[in-house]
Design a protein around this motif. Sequence first.
Motif, PDB file in Angstrom:
ATOM      1  N   VAL A   1      16.321 -16.332  10.521  1.00 48.04           N
ATOM      2  CA  VAL A   1      16.943 -16.615   9.220  1.00 48.04           C
ATOM      3  C   VAL A   1      15.934 -17.323   8.314  1.00 48.04           C
ATOM      4  CG1 VAL A   1      18.734 -17.986   8.067  1.00 48.04           C
ATOM      5  CG2 VAL A   1      19.300 -16.643  10.104  1.00 48.04           C
ATOM      6  N   LEU A   2      15.210 -18.289   8.882  1.00 52.11           N
ATOM      7  CA  LEU A   2      14.181 -19.000   8.116  1.00 52.11           C
ATOM      8  C   LEU A   2      13.103 -18.036   7.626  1.00 52.11           C
ATOM      9  CD1 LEU A   2      13.094 -21.713   7.099  1.00 52.11           C
ATOM     10  CD2 LEU A   2      11.966 -21.979   9.318  1.00 52.11           C
ATOM     11  N   ASP A   3      12.692 -17.102   8.489  1.00 51.67           N
ATOM     12  CA  ASP A   3      11.715 -16.075   8.086  1.00 51.67           C
ATOM     13  C   ASP A   3      12.219 -15.263   6.908  1.00 51.67           C
ATOM     14  OD1 ASP A   3      10.097 -16.842  10.185  1.00 51.67           O
ATOM     15  OD2 ASP A   3      10.617 -15.138  11.461  1.00 51.67           O
ATOM     16  N   ALA A   4      13.468 -14.840   6.989  1.00 43.05           N
ATOM     17  CA  ALA A   4      14.049 -14.019   5.916  1.00 43.05           C
ATOM     18  C   ALA A   4      14.123 -14.803   4.610  1.00 43.05           C
ATOM     19  CB  ALA A   4      15.431 -13.517   6.329  1.00 43.05           C
ATOM     20  N   LEU A   5      14.549 -16.065   4.694  1.00 45.03           N
ATOM     21  CA  LEU A   5      14.620 -16.904   3.487  1.00 45.03           C
ATOM     22  C   LEU A   5      13.237 -17.129   2.885  1.00 45.03           C
ATOM     23  CD1 LEU A   5      17.243 -19.586   4.604  1.00 45.03           C
ATOM     24  CD2 LEU A   5      17.553 -17.789   2.885  1.00 45.03           C
ATOM     25  N   LEU A   6      12.271 -17.417   3.737  1.00 45.41           N
ATOM     26  CA  LEU A   6      10.899 -17.632   3.262  1.00 45.41           C
ATOM     27  C   LEU A   6      10.342 -16.361   2.624  1.00 45.41           C
ATOM     28  CD1 LEU A   6       8.503 -19.563   3.069  1.00 45.41           C
ATOM     29  CD2 LEU A   6       7.857 -18.870   5.385  1.00 45.41           C
ATOM     30  N   ASN A   7      10.615 -15.234   3.255  1.00 47.79           N
ATOM     31  CA  ASN A   7      10.147 -13.961   2.718  1.00 47.79           C
ATOM     32  C   ASN A   7      10.758 -13.686   1.349  1.00 47.79           C
ATOM     33  OD1 ASN A   7       8.850 -11.527   2.582  1.00 47.79           O
ATOM     34  ND2 ASN A   7      10.154 -10.503   4.061  1.00 47.79           N
ATOM     35  N   ARG A   8      12.064 -13.887   1.212  1.00 51.20           N
ATOM     36  CA  ARG A   8      12.739 -13.676  -0.076  1.00 51.20           C
ATOM     37  C   ARG A   8      12.237 -14.645  -1.145  1.00 51.20           C
ATOM     38  NH1 ARG A   8      14.349  -8.728   0.119  1.00 51.20           N
ATOM     39  NH2 ARG A   8      15.898  -8.334   1.706  1.00 51.20           N
ATOM     40  N   PHE A   9      12.029 -15.902  -0.752  1.00 51.49           N
ATOM     41  CA  PHE A   9      11.536 -16.893  -1.704  1.00 51.49           C
ATOM     42  C   PHE A   9      10.134 -16.520  -2.193  1.00 51.49           C
ATOM     43  CE2 PHE A   9       9.744 -21.182  -2.699  1.00 51.49           C
ATOM     44  CZ  PHE A   9      10.523 -21.419  -3.822  1.00 51.49           C
ATOM     45  N   LEU A  10       9.276 -16.055  -1.279  1.00 56.79           N
ATOM     46  CA  LEU A  10       7.936 -15.622  -1.673  1.00 56.79           C
ATOM     47  C   LEU A  10       7.999 -14.408  -2.588  1.00 56.79           C
ATOM     48  CD1 LEU A  10       5.938 -16.201   1.607  1.00 56.79           C
ATOM     49  CD2 LEU A  10       5.397 -17.156  -0.636  1.00 56.79           C
TER      50      LEU A  10
ATOM     51  N   ILE B   1      -0.149 -21.889  -6.228  1.00 57.89           N
ATOM     52  CA  ILE B   1      -0.269 -22.916  -5.191  1.00 57.89           C
ATOM     53  C   ILE B   1       0.841 -22.729  -4.163  1.00 57.89           C
ATOM     54  CG2 ILE B   1      -0.062 -25.395  -4.722  1.00 57.89           C
ATOM     55  CD1 ILE B   1      -1.361 -25.840  -7.530  1.00 57.89           C
ATOM     56  N   TRP B   2       2.064 -22.567  -4.631  1.00 63.57           N
ATOM     57  CA  TRP B   2       3.203 -22.394  -3.734  1.00 63.57           C
ATOM     58  C   TRP B   2       3.097 -21.093  -2.947  1.00 63.57           C
ATOM     59  CZ3 TRP B   2       8.087 -24.948  -3.004  1.00 63.57           C
ATOM     60  CH2 TRP B   2       8.104 -26.244  -3.511  1.00 63.57           C
ATOM     61  N   ILE B   3       2.717 -20.007  -3.619  1.00 62.68           N
ATOM     62  CA  ILE B   3       2.594 -18.709  -2.951  1.00 62.68           C
ATOM     63  C   ILE B   3       1.530 -18.769  -1.859  1.00 62.68           C
ATOM     64  CG2 ILE B   3       1.814 -16.320  -3.281  1.00 62.68           C
ATOM     65  CD1 ILE B   3       3.184 -16.476  -6.075  1.00 62.68           C
ATOM     66  N   THR B   4       0.409 -19.407  -2.144  1.00 63.50           N
ATOM     67  CA  THR B   4      -0.674 -19.494  -1.172  1.00 63.50           C
ATOM     68  C   THR B   4      -0.253 -20.263   0.070  1.00 63.50           C
ATOM     69  OG1 THR B   4      -2.316 -19.389  -2.937  1.00 63.50           O
ATOM     70  CG2 THR B   4      -3.040 -20.274  -0.816  1.00 63.50           C
ATOM     71  N   LEU B   5       0.302 -21.447  -0.111  1.00 57.05           N
ATOM     72  CA  LEU B   5       0.659 -22.267   1.045  1.00 57.05           C
ATOM     73  C   LEU B   5       1.822 -21.681   1.830  1.00 57.05           C
ATOM     74  CD1 LEU B   5       0.063 -25.805  -0.410  1.00 57.05           C
ATOM     75  CD2 LEU B   5      -1.215 -24.691   1.405  1.00 57.05           C
ATOM     76  N   LEU B   6       2.842 -21.211   1.162  1.00 63.30           N
ATOM     77  CA  LEU B   6       3.967 -20.608   1.883  1.00 63.30           C
ATOM     78  C   LEU B   6       3.589 -19.253   2.483  1.00 63.30           C
ATOM     79  CD1 LEU B   6       6.934 -21.570  -0.467  1.00 63.30           C
ATOM     80  CD2 LEU B   6       6.296 -22.602   1.733  1.00 63.30           C
ATOM     81  N   GLY B   7       2.678 -18.548   1.825  1.00 68.22           N
ATOM     82  CA  GLY B   7       2.161 -17.301   2.395  1.00 68.22           C
ATOM     83  C   GLY B   7       1.373 -17.547   3.672  1.00 68.22           C
ATOM     84  N   CYS B   8       0.650 -18.655   3.720  1.00 74.47           N
ATOM     85  CA  CYS B   8      -0.062 -19.029   4.945  1.00 74.47           C
ATOM     86  C   CYS B   8       0.914 -19.313   6.080  1.00 74.47           C
ATOM     87  CB  CYS B   8      -0.949 -20.247   4.711  1.00 74.47           C
ATOM     88  SG  CYS B   8      -2.394 -19.903   3.718  1.00 74.47           S
TER      89      CYS B   8
END
Length: 165
Positions: free
Chosen positions: A10-19, A56-63
């Motif tokens: 679920v966390l993966d899906a949320l992170l993916n959608r947020f990105l 900045i957010w995309i880079t760190l959360l993408g990592c």
Amino acid sequence: MSAFNRALNVLDALLNRFLQFLLITVTVAVTWQVFSRYVLNDPSSFTEELARFLLIWITLLGCVLAYRHNNHLGLDMIYSQASEPYRKVMYFIIHGCVGLFAVCVMIIGGYLLMNMTDKLGQSSPVMGIEISWVYSVVPLSGVLILIYSLNALIFPQSIPDALEE
């Protein structure tokens, strides 16, 4: 599948959608910047700053997401170069070091950075956003990486292709 793995999915899906949302937002912001500058001859003042903060957010959360899916280039290079008997050992050393880095540098260091910019009262010049909010992605990413590294250490089979090759 354990409840912990379901929660991580679920966390993966949320992170993916947020990105995805952040990528769409930065694309719209940059498109508007180019349009307003070259077509309207009246450049938008906030889009450059917004795009910088979003990157900045995309880079760190993408990592974080890359680490979760074993797509981090440096980790793969170290692991793939190890000989077969040392791969399991390297796997645990790598994920242990990642977790330690997440705690020491990203969570603690990121919190100290946020605290310092908050005490100094720094805000962005155009949008007026407090810089500590922009930097909040550092400890957030650290917490997520720590969760994923603990998952990798406790449940090594949950990481695709981690112990195989």
